[in-house]
Design a protein around this motif. Structure first.
Motif, PDB file in Angstrom:
ATOM      1  N   VAL A   1      43.509  47.849  53.373  1.00 54.91           N
ATOM      2  CA  VAL A   1      42.927  46.889  52.434  1.00 54.91           C
ATOM      3  C   VAL A   1      41.958  47.586  51.481  1.00 54.91           C
ATOM      4  O   VAL A   1      41.974  47.362  50.272  1.00 54.91           O
ATOM      5  CB  VAL A   1      42.210  45.753  53.200  1.00 54.91           C
ATOM      6  CG1 VAL A   1      41.402  44.890  52.225  1.00 54.91           C
ATOM      7  CG2 VAL A   1      43.225  44.896  53.931  1.00 54.91           C
ATOM      8  N   LEU A   2      41.112  48.457  52.039  1.00 54.98           N
ATOM      9  CA  LEU A   2      40.162  49.183  51.207  1.00 54.98           C
ATOM     10  C   LEU A   2      40.878  50.072  50.199  1.00 54.98           C
ATOM     11  O   LEU A   2      40.459  50.194  49.048  1.00 54.98           O
ATOM     12  CB  LEU A   2      39.237  50.030  52.089  1.00 54.98           C
ATOM     13  CG  LEU A   2      38.232  49.251  52.938  1.00 54.98           C
ATOM     14  CD1 LEU A   2      37.468  50.198  53.852  1.00 54.98           C
ATOM     15  CD2 LEU A   2      37.264  48.479  52.052  1.00 54.98           C
ATOM     16  N   LEU A   3      41.984  50.680  50.628  1.00 54.60           N
ATOM     17  CA  LEU A   3      42.751  51.538  49.736  1.00 54.60           C
ATOM     18  C   LEU A   3      43.331  50.725  48.580  1.00 54.60           C
ATOM     19  O   LEU A   3      43.305  51.157  47.423  1.00 54.60           O
ATOM     20  CB  LEU A   3      43.867  52.241  50.506  1.00 54.60           C
ATOM     21  CG  LEU A   3      44.770  53.176  49.681  1.00 54.60           C
ATOM     22  CD1 LEU A   3      43.932  54.306  49.065  1.00 54.60           C
ATOM     23  CD2 LEU A   3      45.874  53.750  50.554  1.00 54.60           C
ATOM     24  N   VAL A   4      43.858  49.554  48.891  1.00 57.59           N
ATOM     25  CA  VAL A   4      44.413  48.683  47.852  1.00 57.59           C
ATOM     26  C   VAL A   4      43.335  48.286  46.853  1.00 57.59           C
ATOM     27  O   VAL A   4      43.560  48.284  45.630  1.00 57.59           O
ATOM     28  CB  VAL A   4      45.045  47.426  48.484  1.00 57.59           C
ATOM     29  CG1 VAL A   4      45.373  46.393  47.408  1.00 57.59           C
ATOM     30  CG2 VAL A   4      46.307  47.794  49.248  1.00 57.59           C
ATOM     31  N   LEU A   5      42.142  47.962  47.360  1.00 63.59           N
ATOM     32  CA  LEU A   5      41.053  47.567  46.473  1.00 63.59           C
ATOM     33  C   LEU A   5      40.620  48.716  45.569  1.00 63.59           C
ATOM     34  O   LEU A   5      40.333  48.528  44.383  1.00 63.59           O
ATOM     35  CB  LEU A   5      39.864  47.063  47.297  1.00 63.59           C
ATOM     36  CG  LEU A   5      40.074  45.745  48.042  1.00 63.59           C
ATOM     37  CD1 LEU A   5      38.864  45.415  48.892  1.00 63.59           C
ATOM     38  CD2 LEU A   5      40.363  44.613  47.070  1.00 63.59           C
ATOM     39  N   ILE A   6      40.567  49.910  46.134  1.00 65.86           N
ATOM     40  CA  ILE A   6      40.191  51.078  45.343  1.00 65.86           C
ATOM     41  C   ILE A   6      41.222  51.346  44.259  1.00 65.86           C
ATOM     42  O   ILE A   6      40.893  51.623  43.103  1.00 65.86           O
ATOM     43  CB  ILE A   6      40.025  52.312  46.249  1.00 65.86           C
ATOM     44  CG1 ILE A   6      38.794  52.129  47.160  1.00 65.86           C
ATOM     45  CG2 ILE A   6      39.875  53.585  45.421  1.00 65.86           C
ATOM     46  CD1 ILE A   6      38.665  53.198  48.220  1.00 65.86           C
TER      47      ILE A   6
ATOM     48  N   ALA B   1      23.432  36.287  35.659  1.00 66.34           N
ATOM     49  CA  ALA B   1      23.766  37.710  35.753  1.00 66.34           C
ATOM     50  C   ALA B   1      24.704  37.938  36.931  1.00 66.34           C
ATOM     51  O   ALA B   1      24.424  37.521  38.051  1.00 66.34           O
ATOM     52  CB  ALA B   1      22.499  38.546  35.920  1.00 66.34           C
ATOM     53  N   ILE B   2      25.813  38.609  36.664  1.00 66.76           N
ATOM     54  CA  ILE B   2      26.786  38.925  37.712  1.00 66.76           C
ATOM     55  C   ILE B   2      26.902  40.440  37.824  1.00 66.76           C
ATOM     56  O   ILE B   2      26.963  41.147  36.815  1.00 66.76           O
ATOM     57  CB  ILE B   2      28.168  38.294  37.410  1.00 66.76           C
ATOM     58  CG1 ILE B   2      29.156  38.605  38.547  1.00 66.76           C
ATOM     59  CG2 ILE B   2      28.700  38.712  36.050  1.00 66.76           C
ATOM     60  CD1 ILE B   2      30.495  37.896  38.403  1.00 66.76           C
ATOM     61  N   GLU B   3      26.917  40.949  39.063  1.00 72.17           N
ATOM     62  CA  GLU B   3      27.023  42.386  39.297  1.00 72.17           C
ATOM     63  C   GLU B   3      28.433  42.754  39.732  1.00 72.17           C
ATOM     64  O   GLU B   3      29.009  42.116  40.619  1.00 72.17           O
ATOM     65  CB  GLU B   3      26.031  42.835  40.371  1.00 72.17           C
ATOM     66  CG  GLU B   3      26.059  44.334  40.619  1.00 72.17           C
ATOM     67  CD  GLU B   3      25.083  44.774  41.704  1.00 72.17           C
ATOM     68  OE1 GLU B   3      24.956  45.992  41.925  1.00 72.17           O
ATOM     69  OE2 GLU B   3      24.466  43.889  42.340  1.00 72.17           O
ATOM     70  N   GLN B   4      28.969  43.774  39.106  1.00 69.21           N
ATOM     71  CA  GLN B   4      30.305  44.274  39.460  1.00 69.21           C
ATOM     72  C   GLN B   4      30.380  44.671  40.927  1.00 69.21           C
ATOM     73  O   GLN B   4      29.470  45.265  41.477  1.00 69.21           O
ATOM     74  CB  GLN B   4      30.612  45.476  38.579  1.00 69.21           C
ATOM     75  CG  GLN B   4      31.763  46.341  39.023  1.00 69.21           C
ATOM     76  CD  GLN B   4      31.701  47.699  38.365  1.00 69.21           C
ATOM     77  OE1 GLN B   4      31.629  47.796  37.145  1.00 69.21           O
ATOM     78  NE2 GLN B   4      31.683  48.760  39.155  1.00 69.21           N
ATOM     79  N   ASN B   5      31.485  44.321  41.570  1.00 73.74           N
ATOM     80  CA  ASN B   5      31.717  44.701  42.964  1.00 73.74           C
ATOM     81  C   ASN B   5      33.221  44.865  43.153  1.00 73.74           C
ATOM     82  O   ASN B   5      33.948  43.887  43.284  1.00 73.74           O
ATOM     83  CB  ASN B   5      31.165  43.644  43.928  1.00 73.74           C
ATOM     84  CG  ASN B   5      31.217  44.087  45.376  1.00 73.74           C
ATOM     85  OD1 ASN B   5      32.148  44.781  45.804  1.00 73.74           O
ATOM     86  ND2 ASN B   5      30.230  43.682  46.154  1.00 73.74           N
ATOM     87  N   TRP B   6      33.700  46.124  43.152  1.00 80.90           N
ATOM     88  CA  TRP B   6      35.137  46.367  43.244  1.00 80.90           C
ATOM     89  C   TRP B   6      35.719  45.858  44.557  1.00 80.90           C
ATOM     90  O   TRP B   6      36.866  45.386  44.596  1.00 80.90           O
ATOM     91  CB  TRP B   6      35.427  47.860  43.106  1.00 80.90           C
ATOM     92  CG  TRP B   6      35.185  48.427  41.742  1.00 80.90           C
ATOM     93  CD1 TRP B   6      34.303  49.408  41.405  1.00 80.90           C
ATOM     94  CD2 TRP B   6      35.823  48.053  40.509  1.00 80.90           C
ATOM     95  NE1 TRP B   6      34.349  49.665  40.054  1.00 80.90           N
ATOM     96  CE2 TRP B   6      35.276  48.860  39.480  1.00 80.90           C
ATOM     97  CE3 TRP B   6      36.807  47.116  40.183  1.00 80.90           C
ATOM     98  CZ2 TRP B   6      35.683  48.747  38.158  1.00 80.90           C
ATOM     99  CZ3 TRP B   6      37.212  47.014  38.860  1.00 80.90           C
ATOM    100  CH2 TRP B   6      36.654  47.820  37.868  1.00 80.90           C
ATOM    101  N   LEU B   7      34.954  45.930  45.641  1.00 84.57           N
ATOM    102  CA  LEU B   7      35.481  45.510  46.943  1.00 84.57           C
ATOM    103  C   LEU B   7      35.759  44.021  46.973  1.00 84.57           C
ATOM    104  O   LEU B   7      36.601  43.554  47.745  1.00 84.57           O
ATOM    105  CB  LEU B   7      34.497  45.887  48.058  1.00 84.57           C
ATOM    106  CG  LEU B   7      34.315  47.392  48.307  1.00 84.57           C
ATOM    107  CD1 LEU B   7      33.322  47.621  49.432  1.00 84.57           C
ATOM    108  CD2 LEU B   7      35.650  48.062  48.621  1.00 84.57           C
ATOM    109  N   LEU B   8      35.064  43.265  46.133  1.00 86.08           N
ATOM    110  CA  LEU B   8      35.282  41.816  46.049  1.00 86.08           C
ATOM    111  C   LEU B   8      36.121  41.449  44.827  1.00 86.08           C
ATOM    112  O   LEU B   8      36.188  40.277  44.453  1.00 86.08           O
ATOM    113  CB  LEU B   8      33.932  41.091  45.987  1.00 86.08           C
ATOM    114  CG  LEU B   8      33.024  41.264  47.217  1.00 86.08           C
ATOM    115  CD1 LEU B   8      31.710  40.516  47.018  1.00 86.08           C
ATOM    116  CD2 LEU B   8      33.724  40.766  48.481  1.00 86.08           C
TER     117      LEU B   8
END
Length: 257
Positions: free
Chosen positions: A13-18, A226-233
């Motif tokens: 899952v982490l690999l797909v998100l990355i 304000a929204i902060e970027q989060n690649w995992l989400l």
């Protein structure tokens, strides 16, 4: 302790998100990220300076150094674009006190939507948004002036933020936002970019990870989000997600030339 059976799916899952994040970044750089800058610097600004004709922009303010351009998406969406070369929200120029207050200027330009609509537009329908560095496709700062999503409007109507101007956490469109209230006078007094950097110290060093949006509350106060970027989400920091460029909250009846 995690077993190998549990670790393997988690790693996948982490690999797909990355990979998804890398693809998004690649798409970001693949497009003509200078298109807006080329329009403003090669057409709108020279046209205004030499002949008083800002086309294809609707107007160019030489004193405050910005242009207003009708976006191709949606019947009423406009973009405020500086006539100075400023990459985006991460630019150090936005923290300089002599830099124009672009968010306040964009909010002032909301009259353009009413003119294009052909009748007055309630401020509660409108919103501003700027996306994070990897949540945008253009590398020239631009603020989206457009309609608010109906579901976001409903969420904001239920919101009861403190009057002290303190930041609080709110979930909008399944993403976590930091929000605080502003008076129109406070918006005009200080740039929201400086305010974010001063009041949220963690954002000062990583401003490129943040998107910002602005709308009006029921009581006439403004709300800064304000929204902060989060690649995992799968969150690219795109505050534009709060906007509805089709403007379902109003029905366009007339388009100005």
């Amino acid at each position: 302790m995690l077993t190998r059976r549990r670790v393997a799916p988690l790693a996948a899952v982490l690999l797909v998100l990355i990979i998804a994040g890398l693809l998004a970044a690649a798409l970001h750089f693949k497009k003509n990220s200078d298109a807006l800058w080329q329009i403003v610097s090669e057409h709108c600004l020279p046209g205004q300076q030499h002949g008083g004709n800002p086309a294809p922009c609707q107007r160019v303010d030489l004193n405050q150094r910005y242009a207003m351009l009708k976006d191709r998406n949606g019947p009423l969406q406009y973009l405020l674009i500086p006539t100075d070369r400023i990459s985006g929200i991460e630019s150090p120029q936005l923290l300089h006190p002599d830099t124009p207050n672009y968010f306040a200027l964009a909010w002032h330009e909301r009259i353009l939507l009413a003119q294009r609509h052909g009748s007055p537009v309630d401020d509660r329908v409108l919103s501003l948004a700027i996306n994070a560095q990897y949540g945008r496709t253009q590398n020239q700062l631009h603020i989206h002036l457009s309609c608010l999503r109906p579901d976001v409007r409903q969420q904001l109507d239920r919101l009861t933020p403190p009057r002290s101007g303190q930041w609080q956490r709110v979930t909008l469109r399944s993403h976590r936002y930091w929000v605080r209230t502003l008076t129109p006078a406070a918006l005009a007094q200080q740039s929201v970019f400086i305010r974010l950097a001063d009041e949220r110290p963690e954002a000062r060093a990583e401003r490129g990870k943040y998107g910002l949006a602005l709308a009006e509350l029921r009581d006439g106060r403004l709300v800064l989000m304000a929204i902060e970027q989060n690649w995992l989400l799968l969150n690219r920091g795109s505050a534009e997600e709060l906007q509805d460029h089709s403007c379902q909250l109003i029905t366009p009846t007339k388009k100005a030339a």
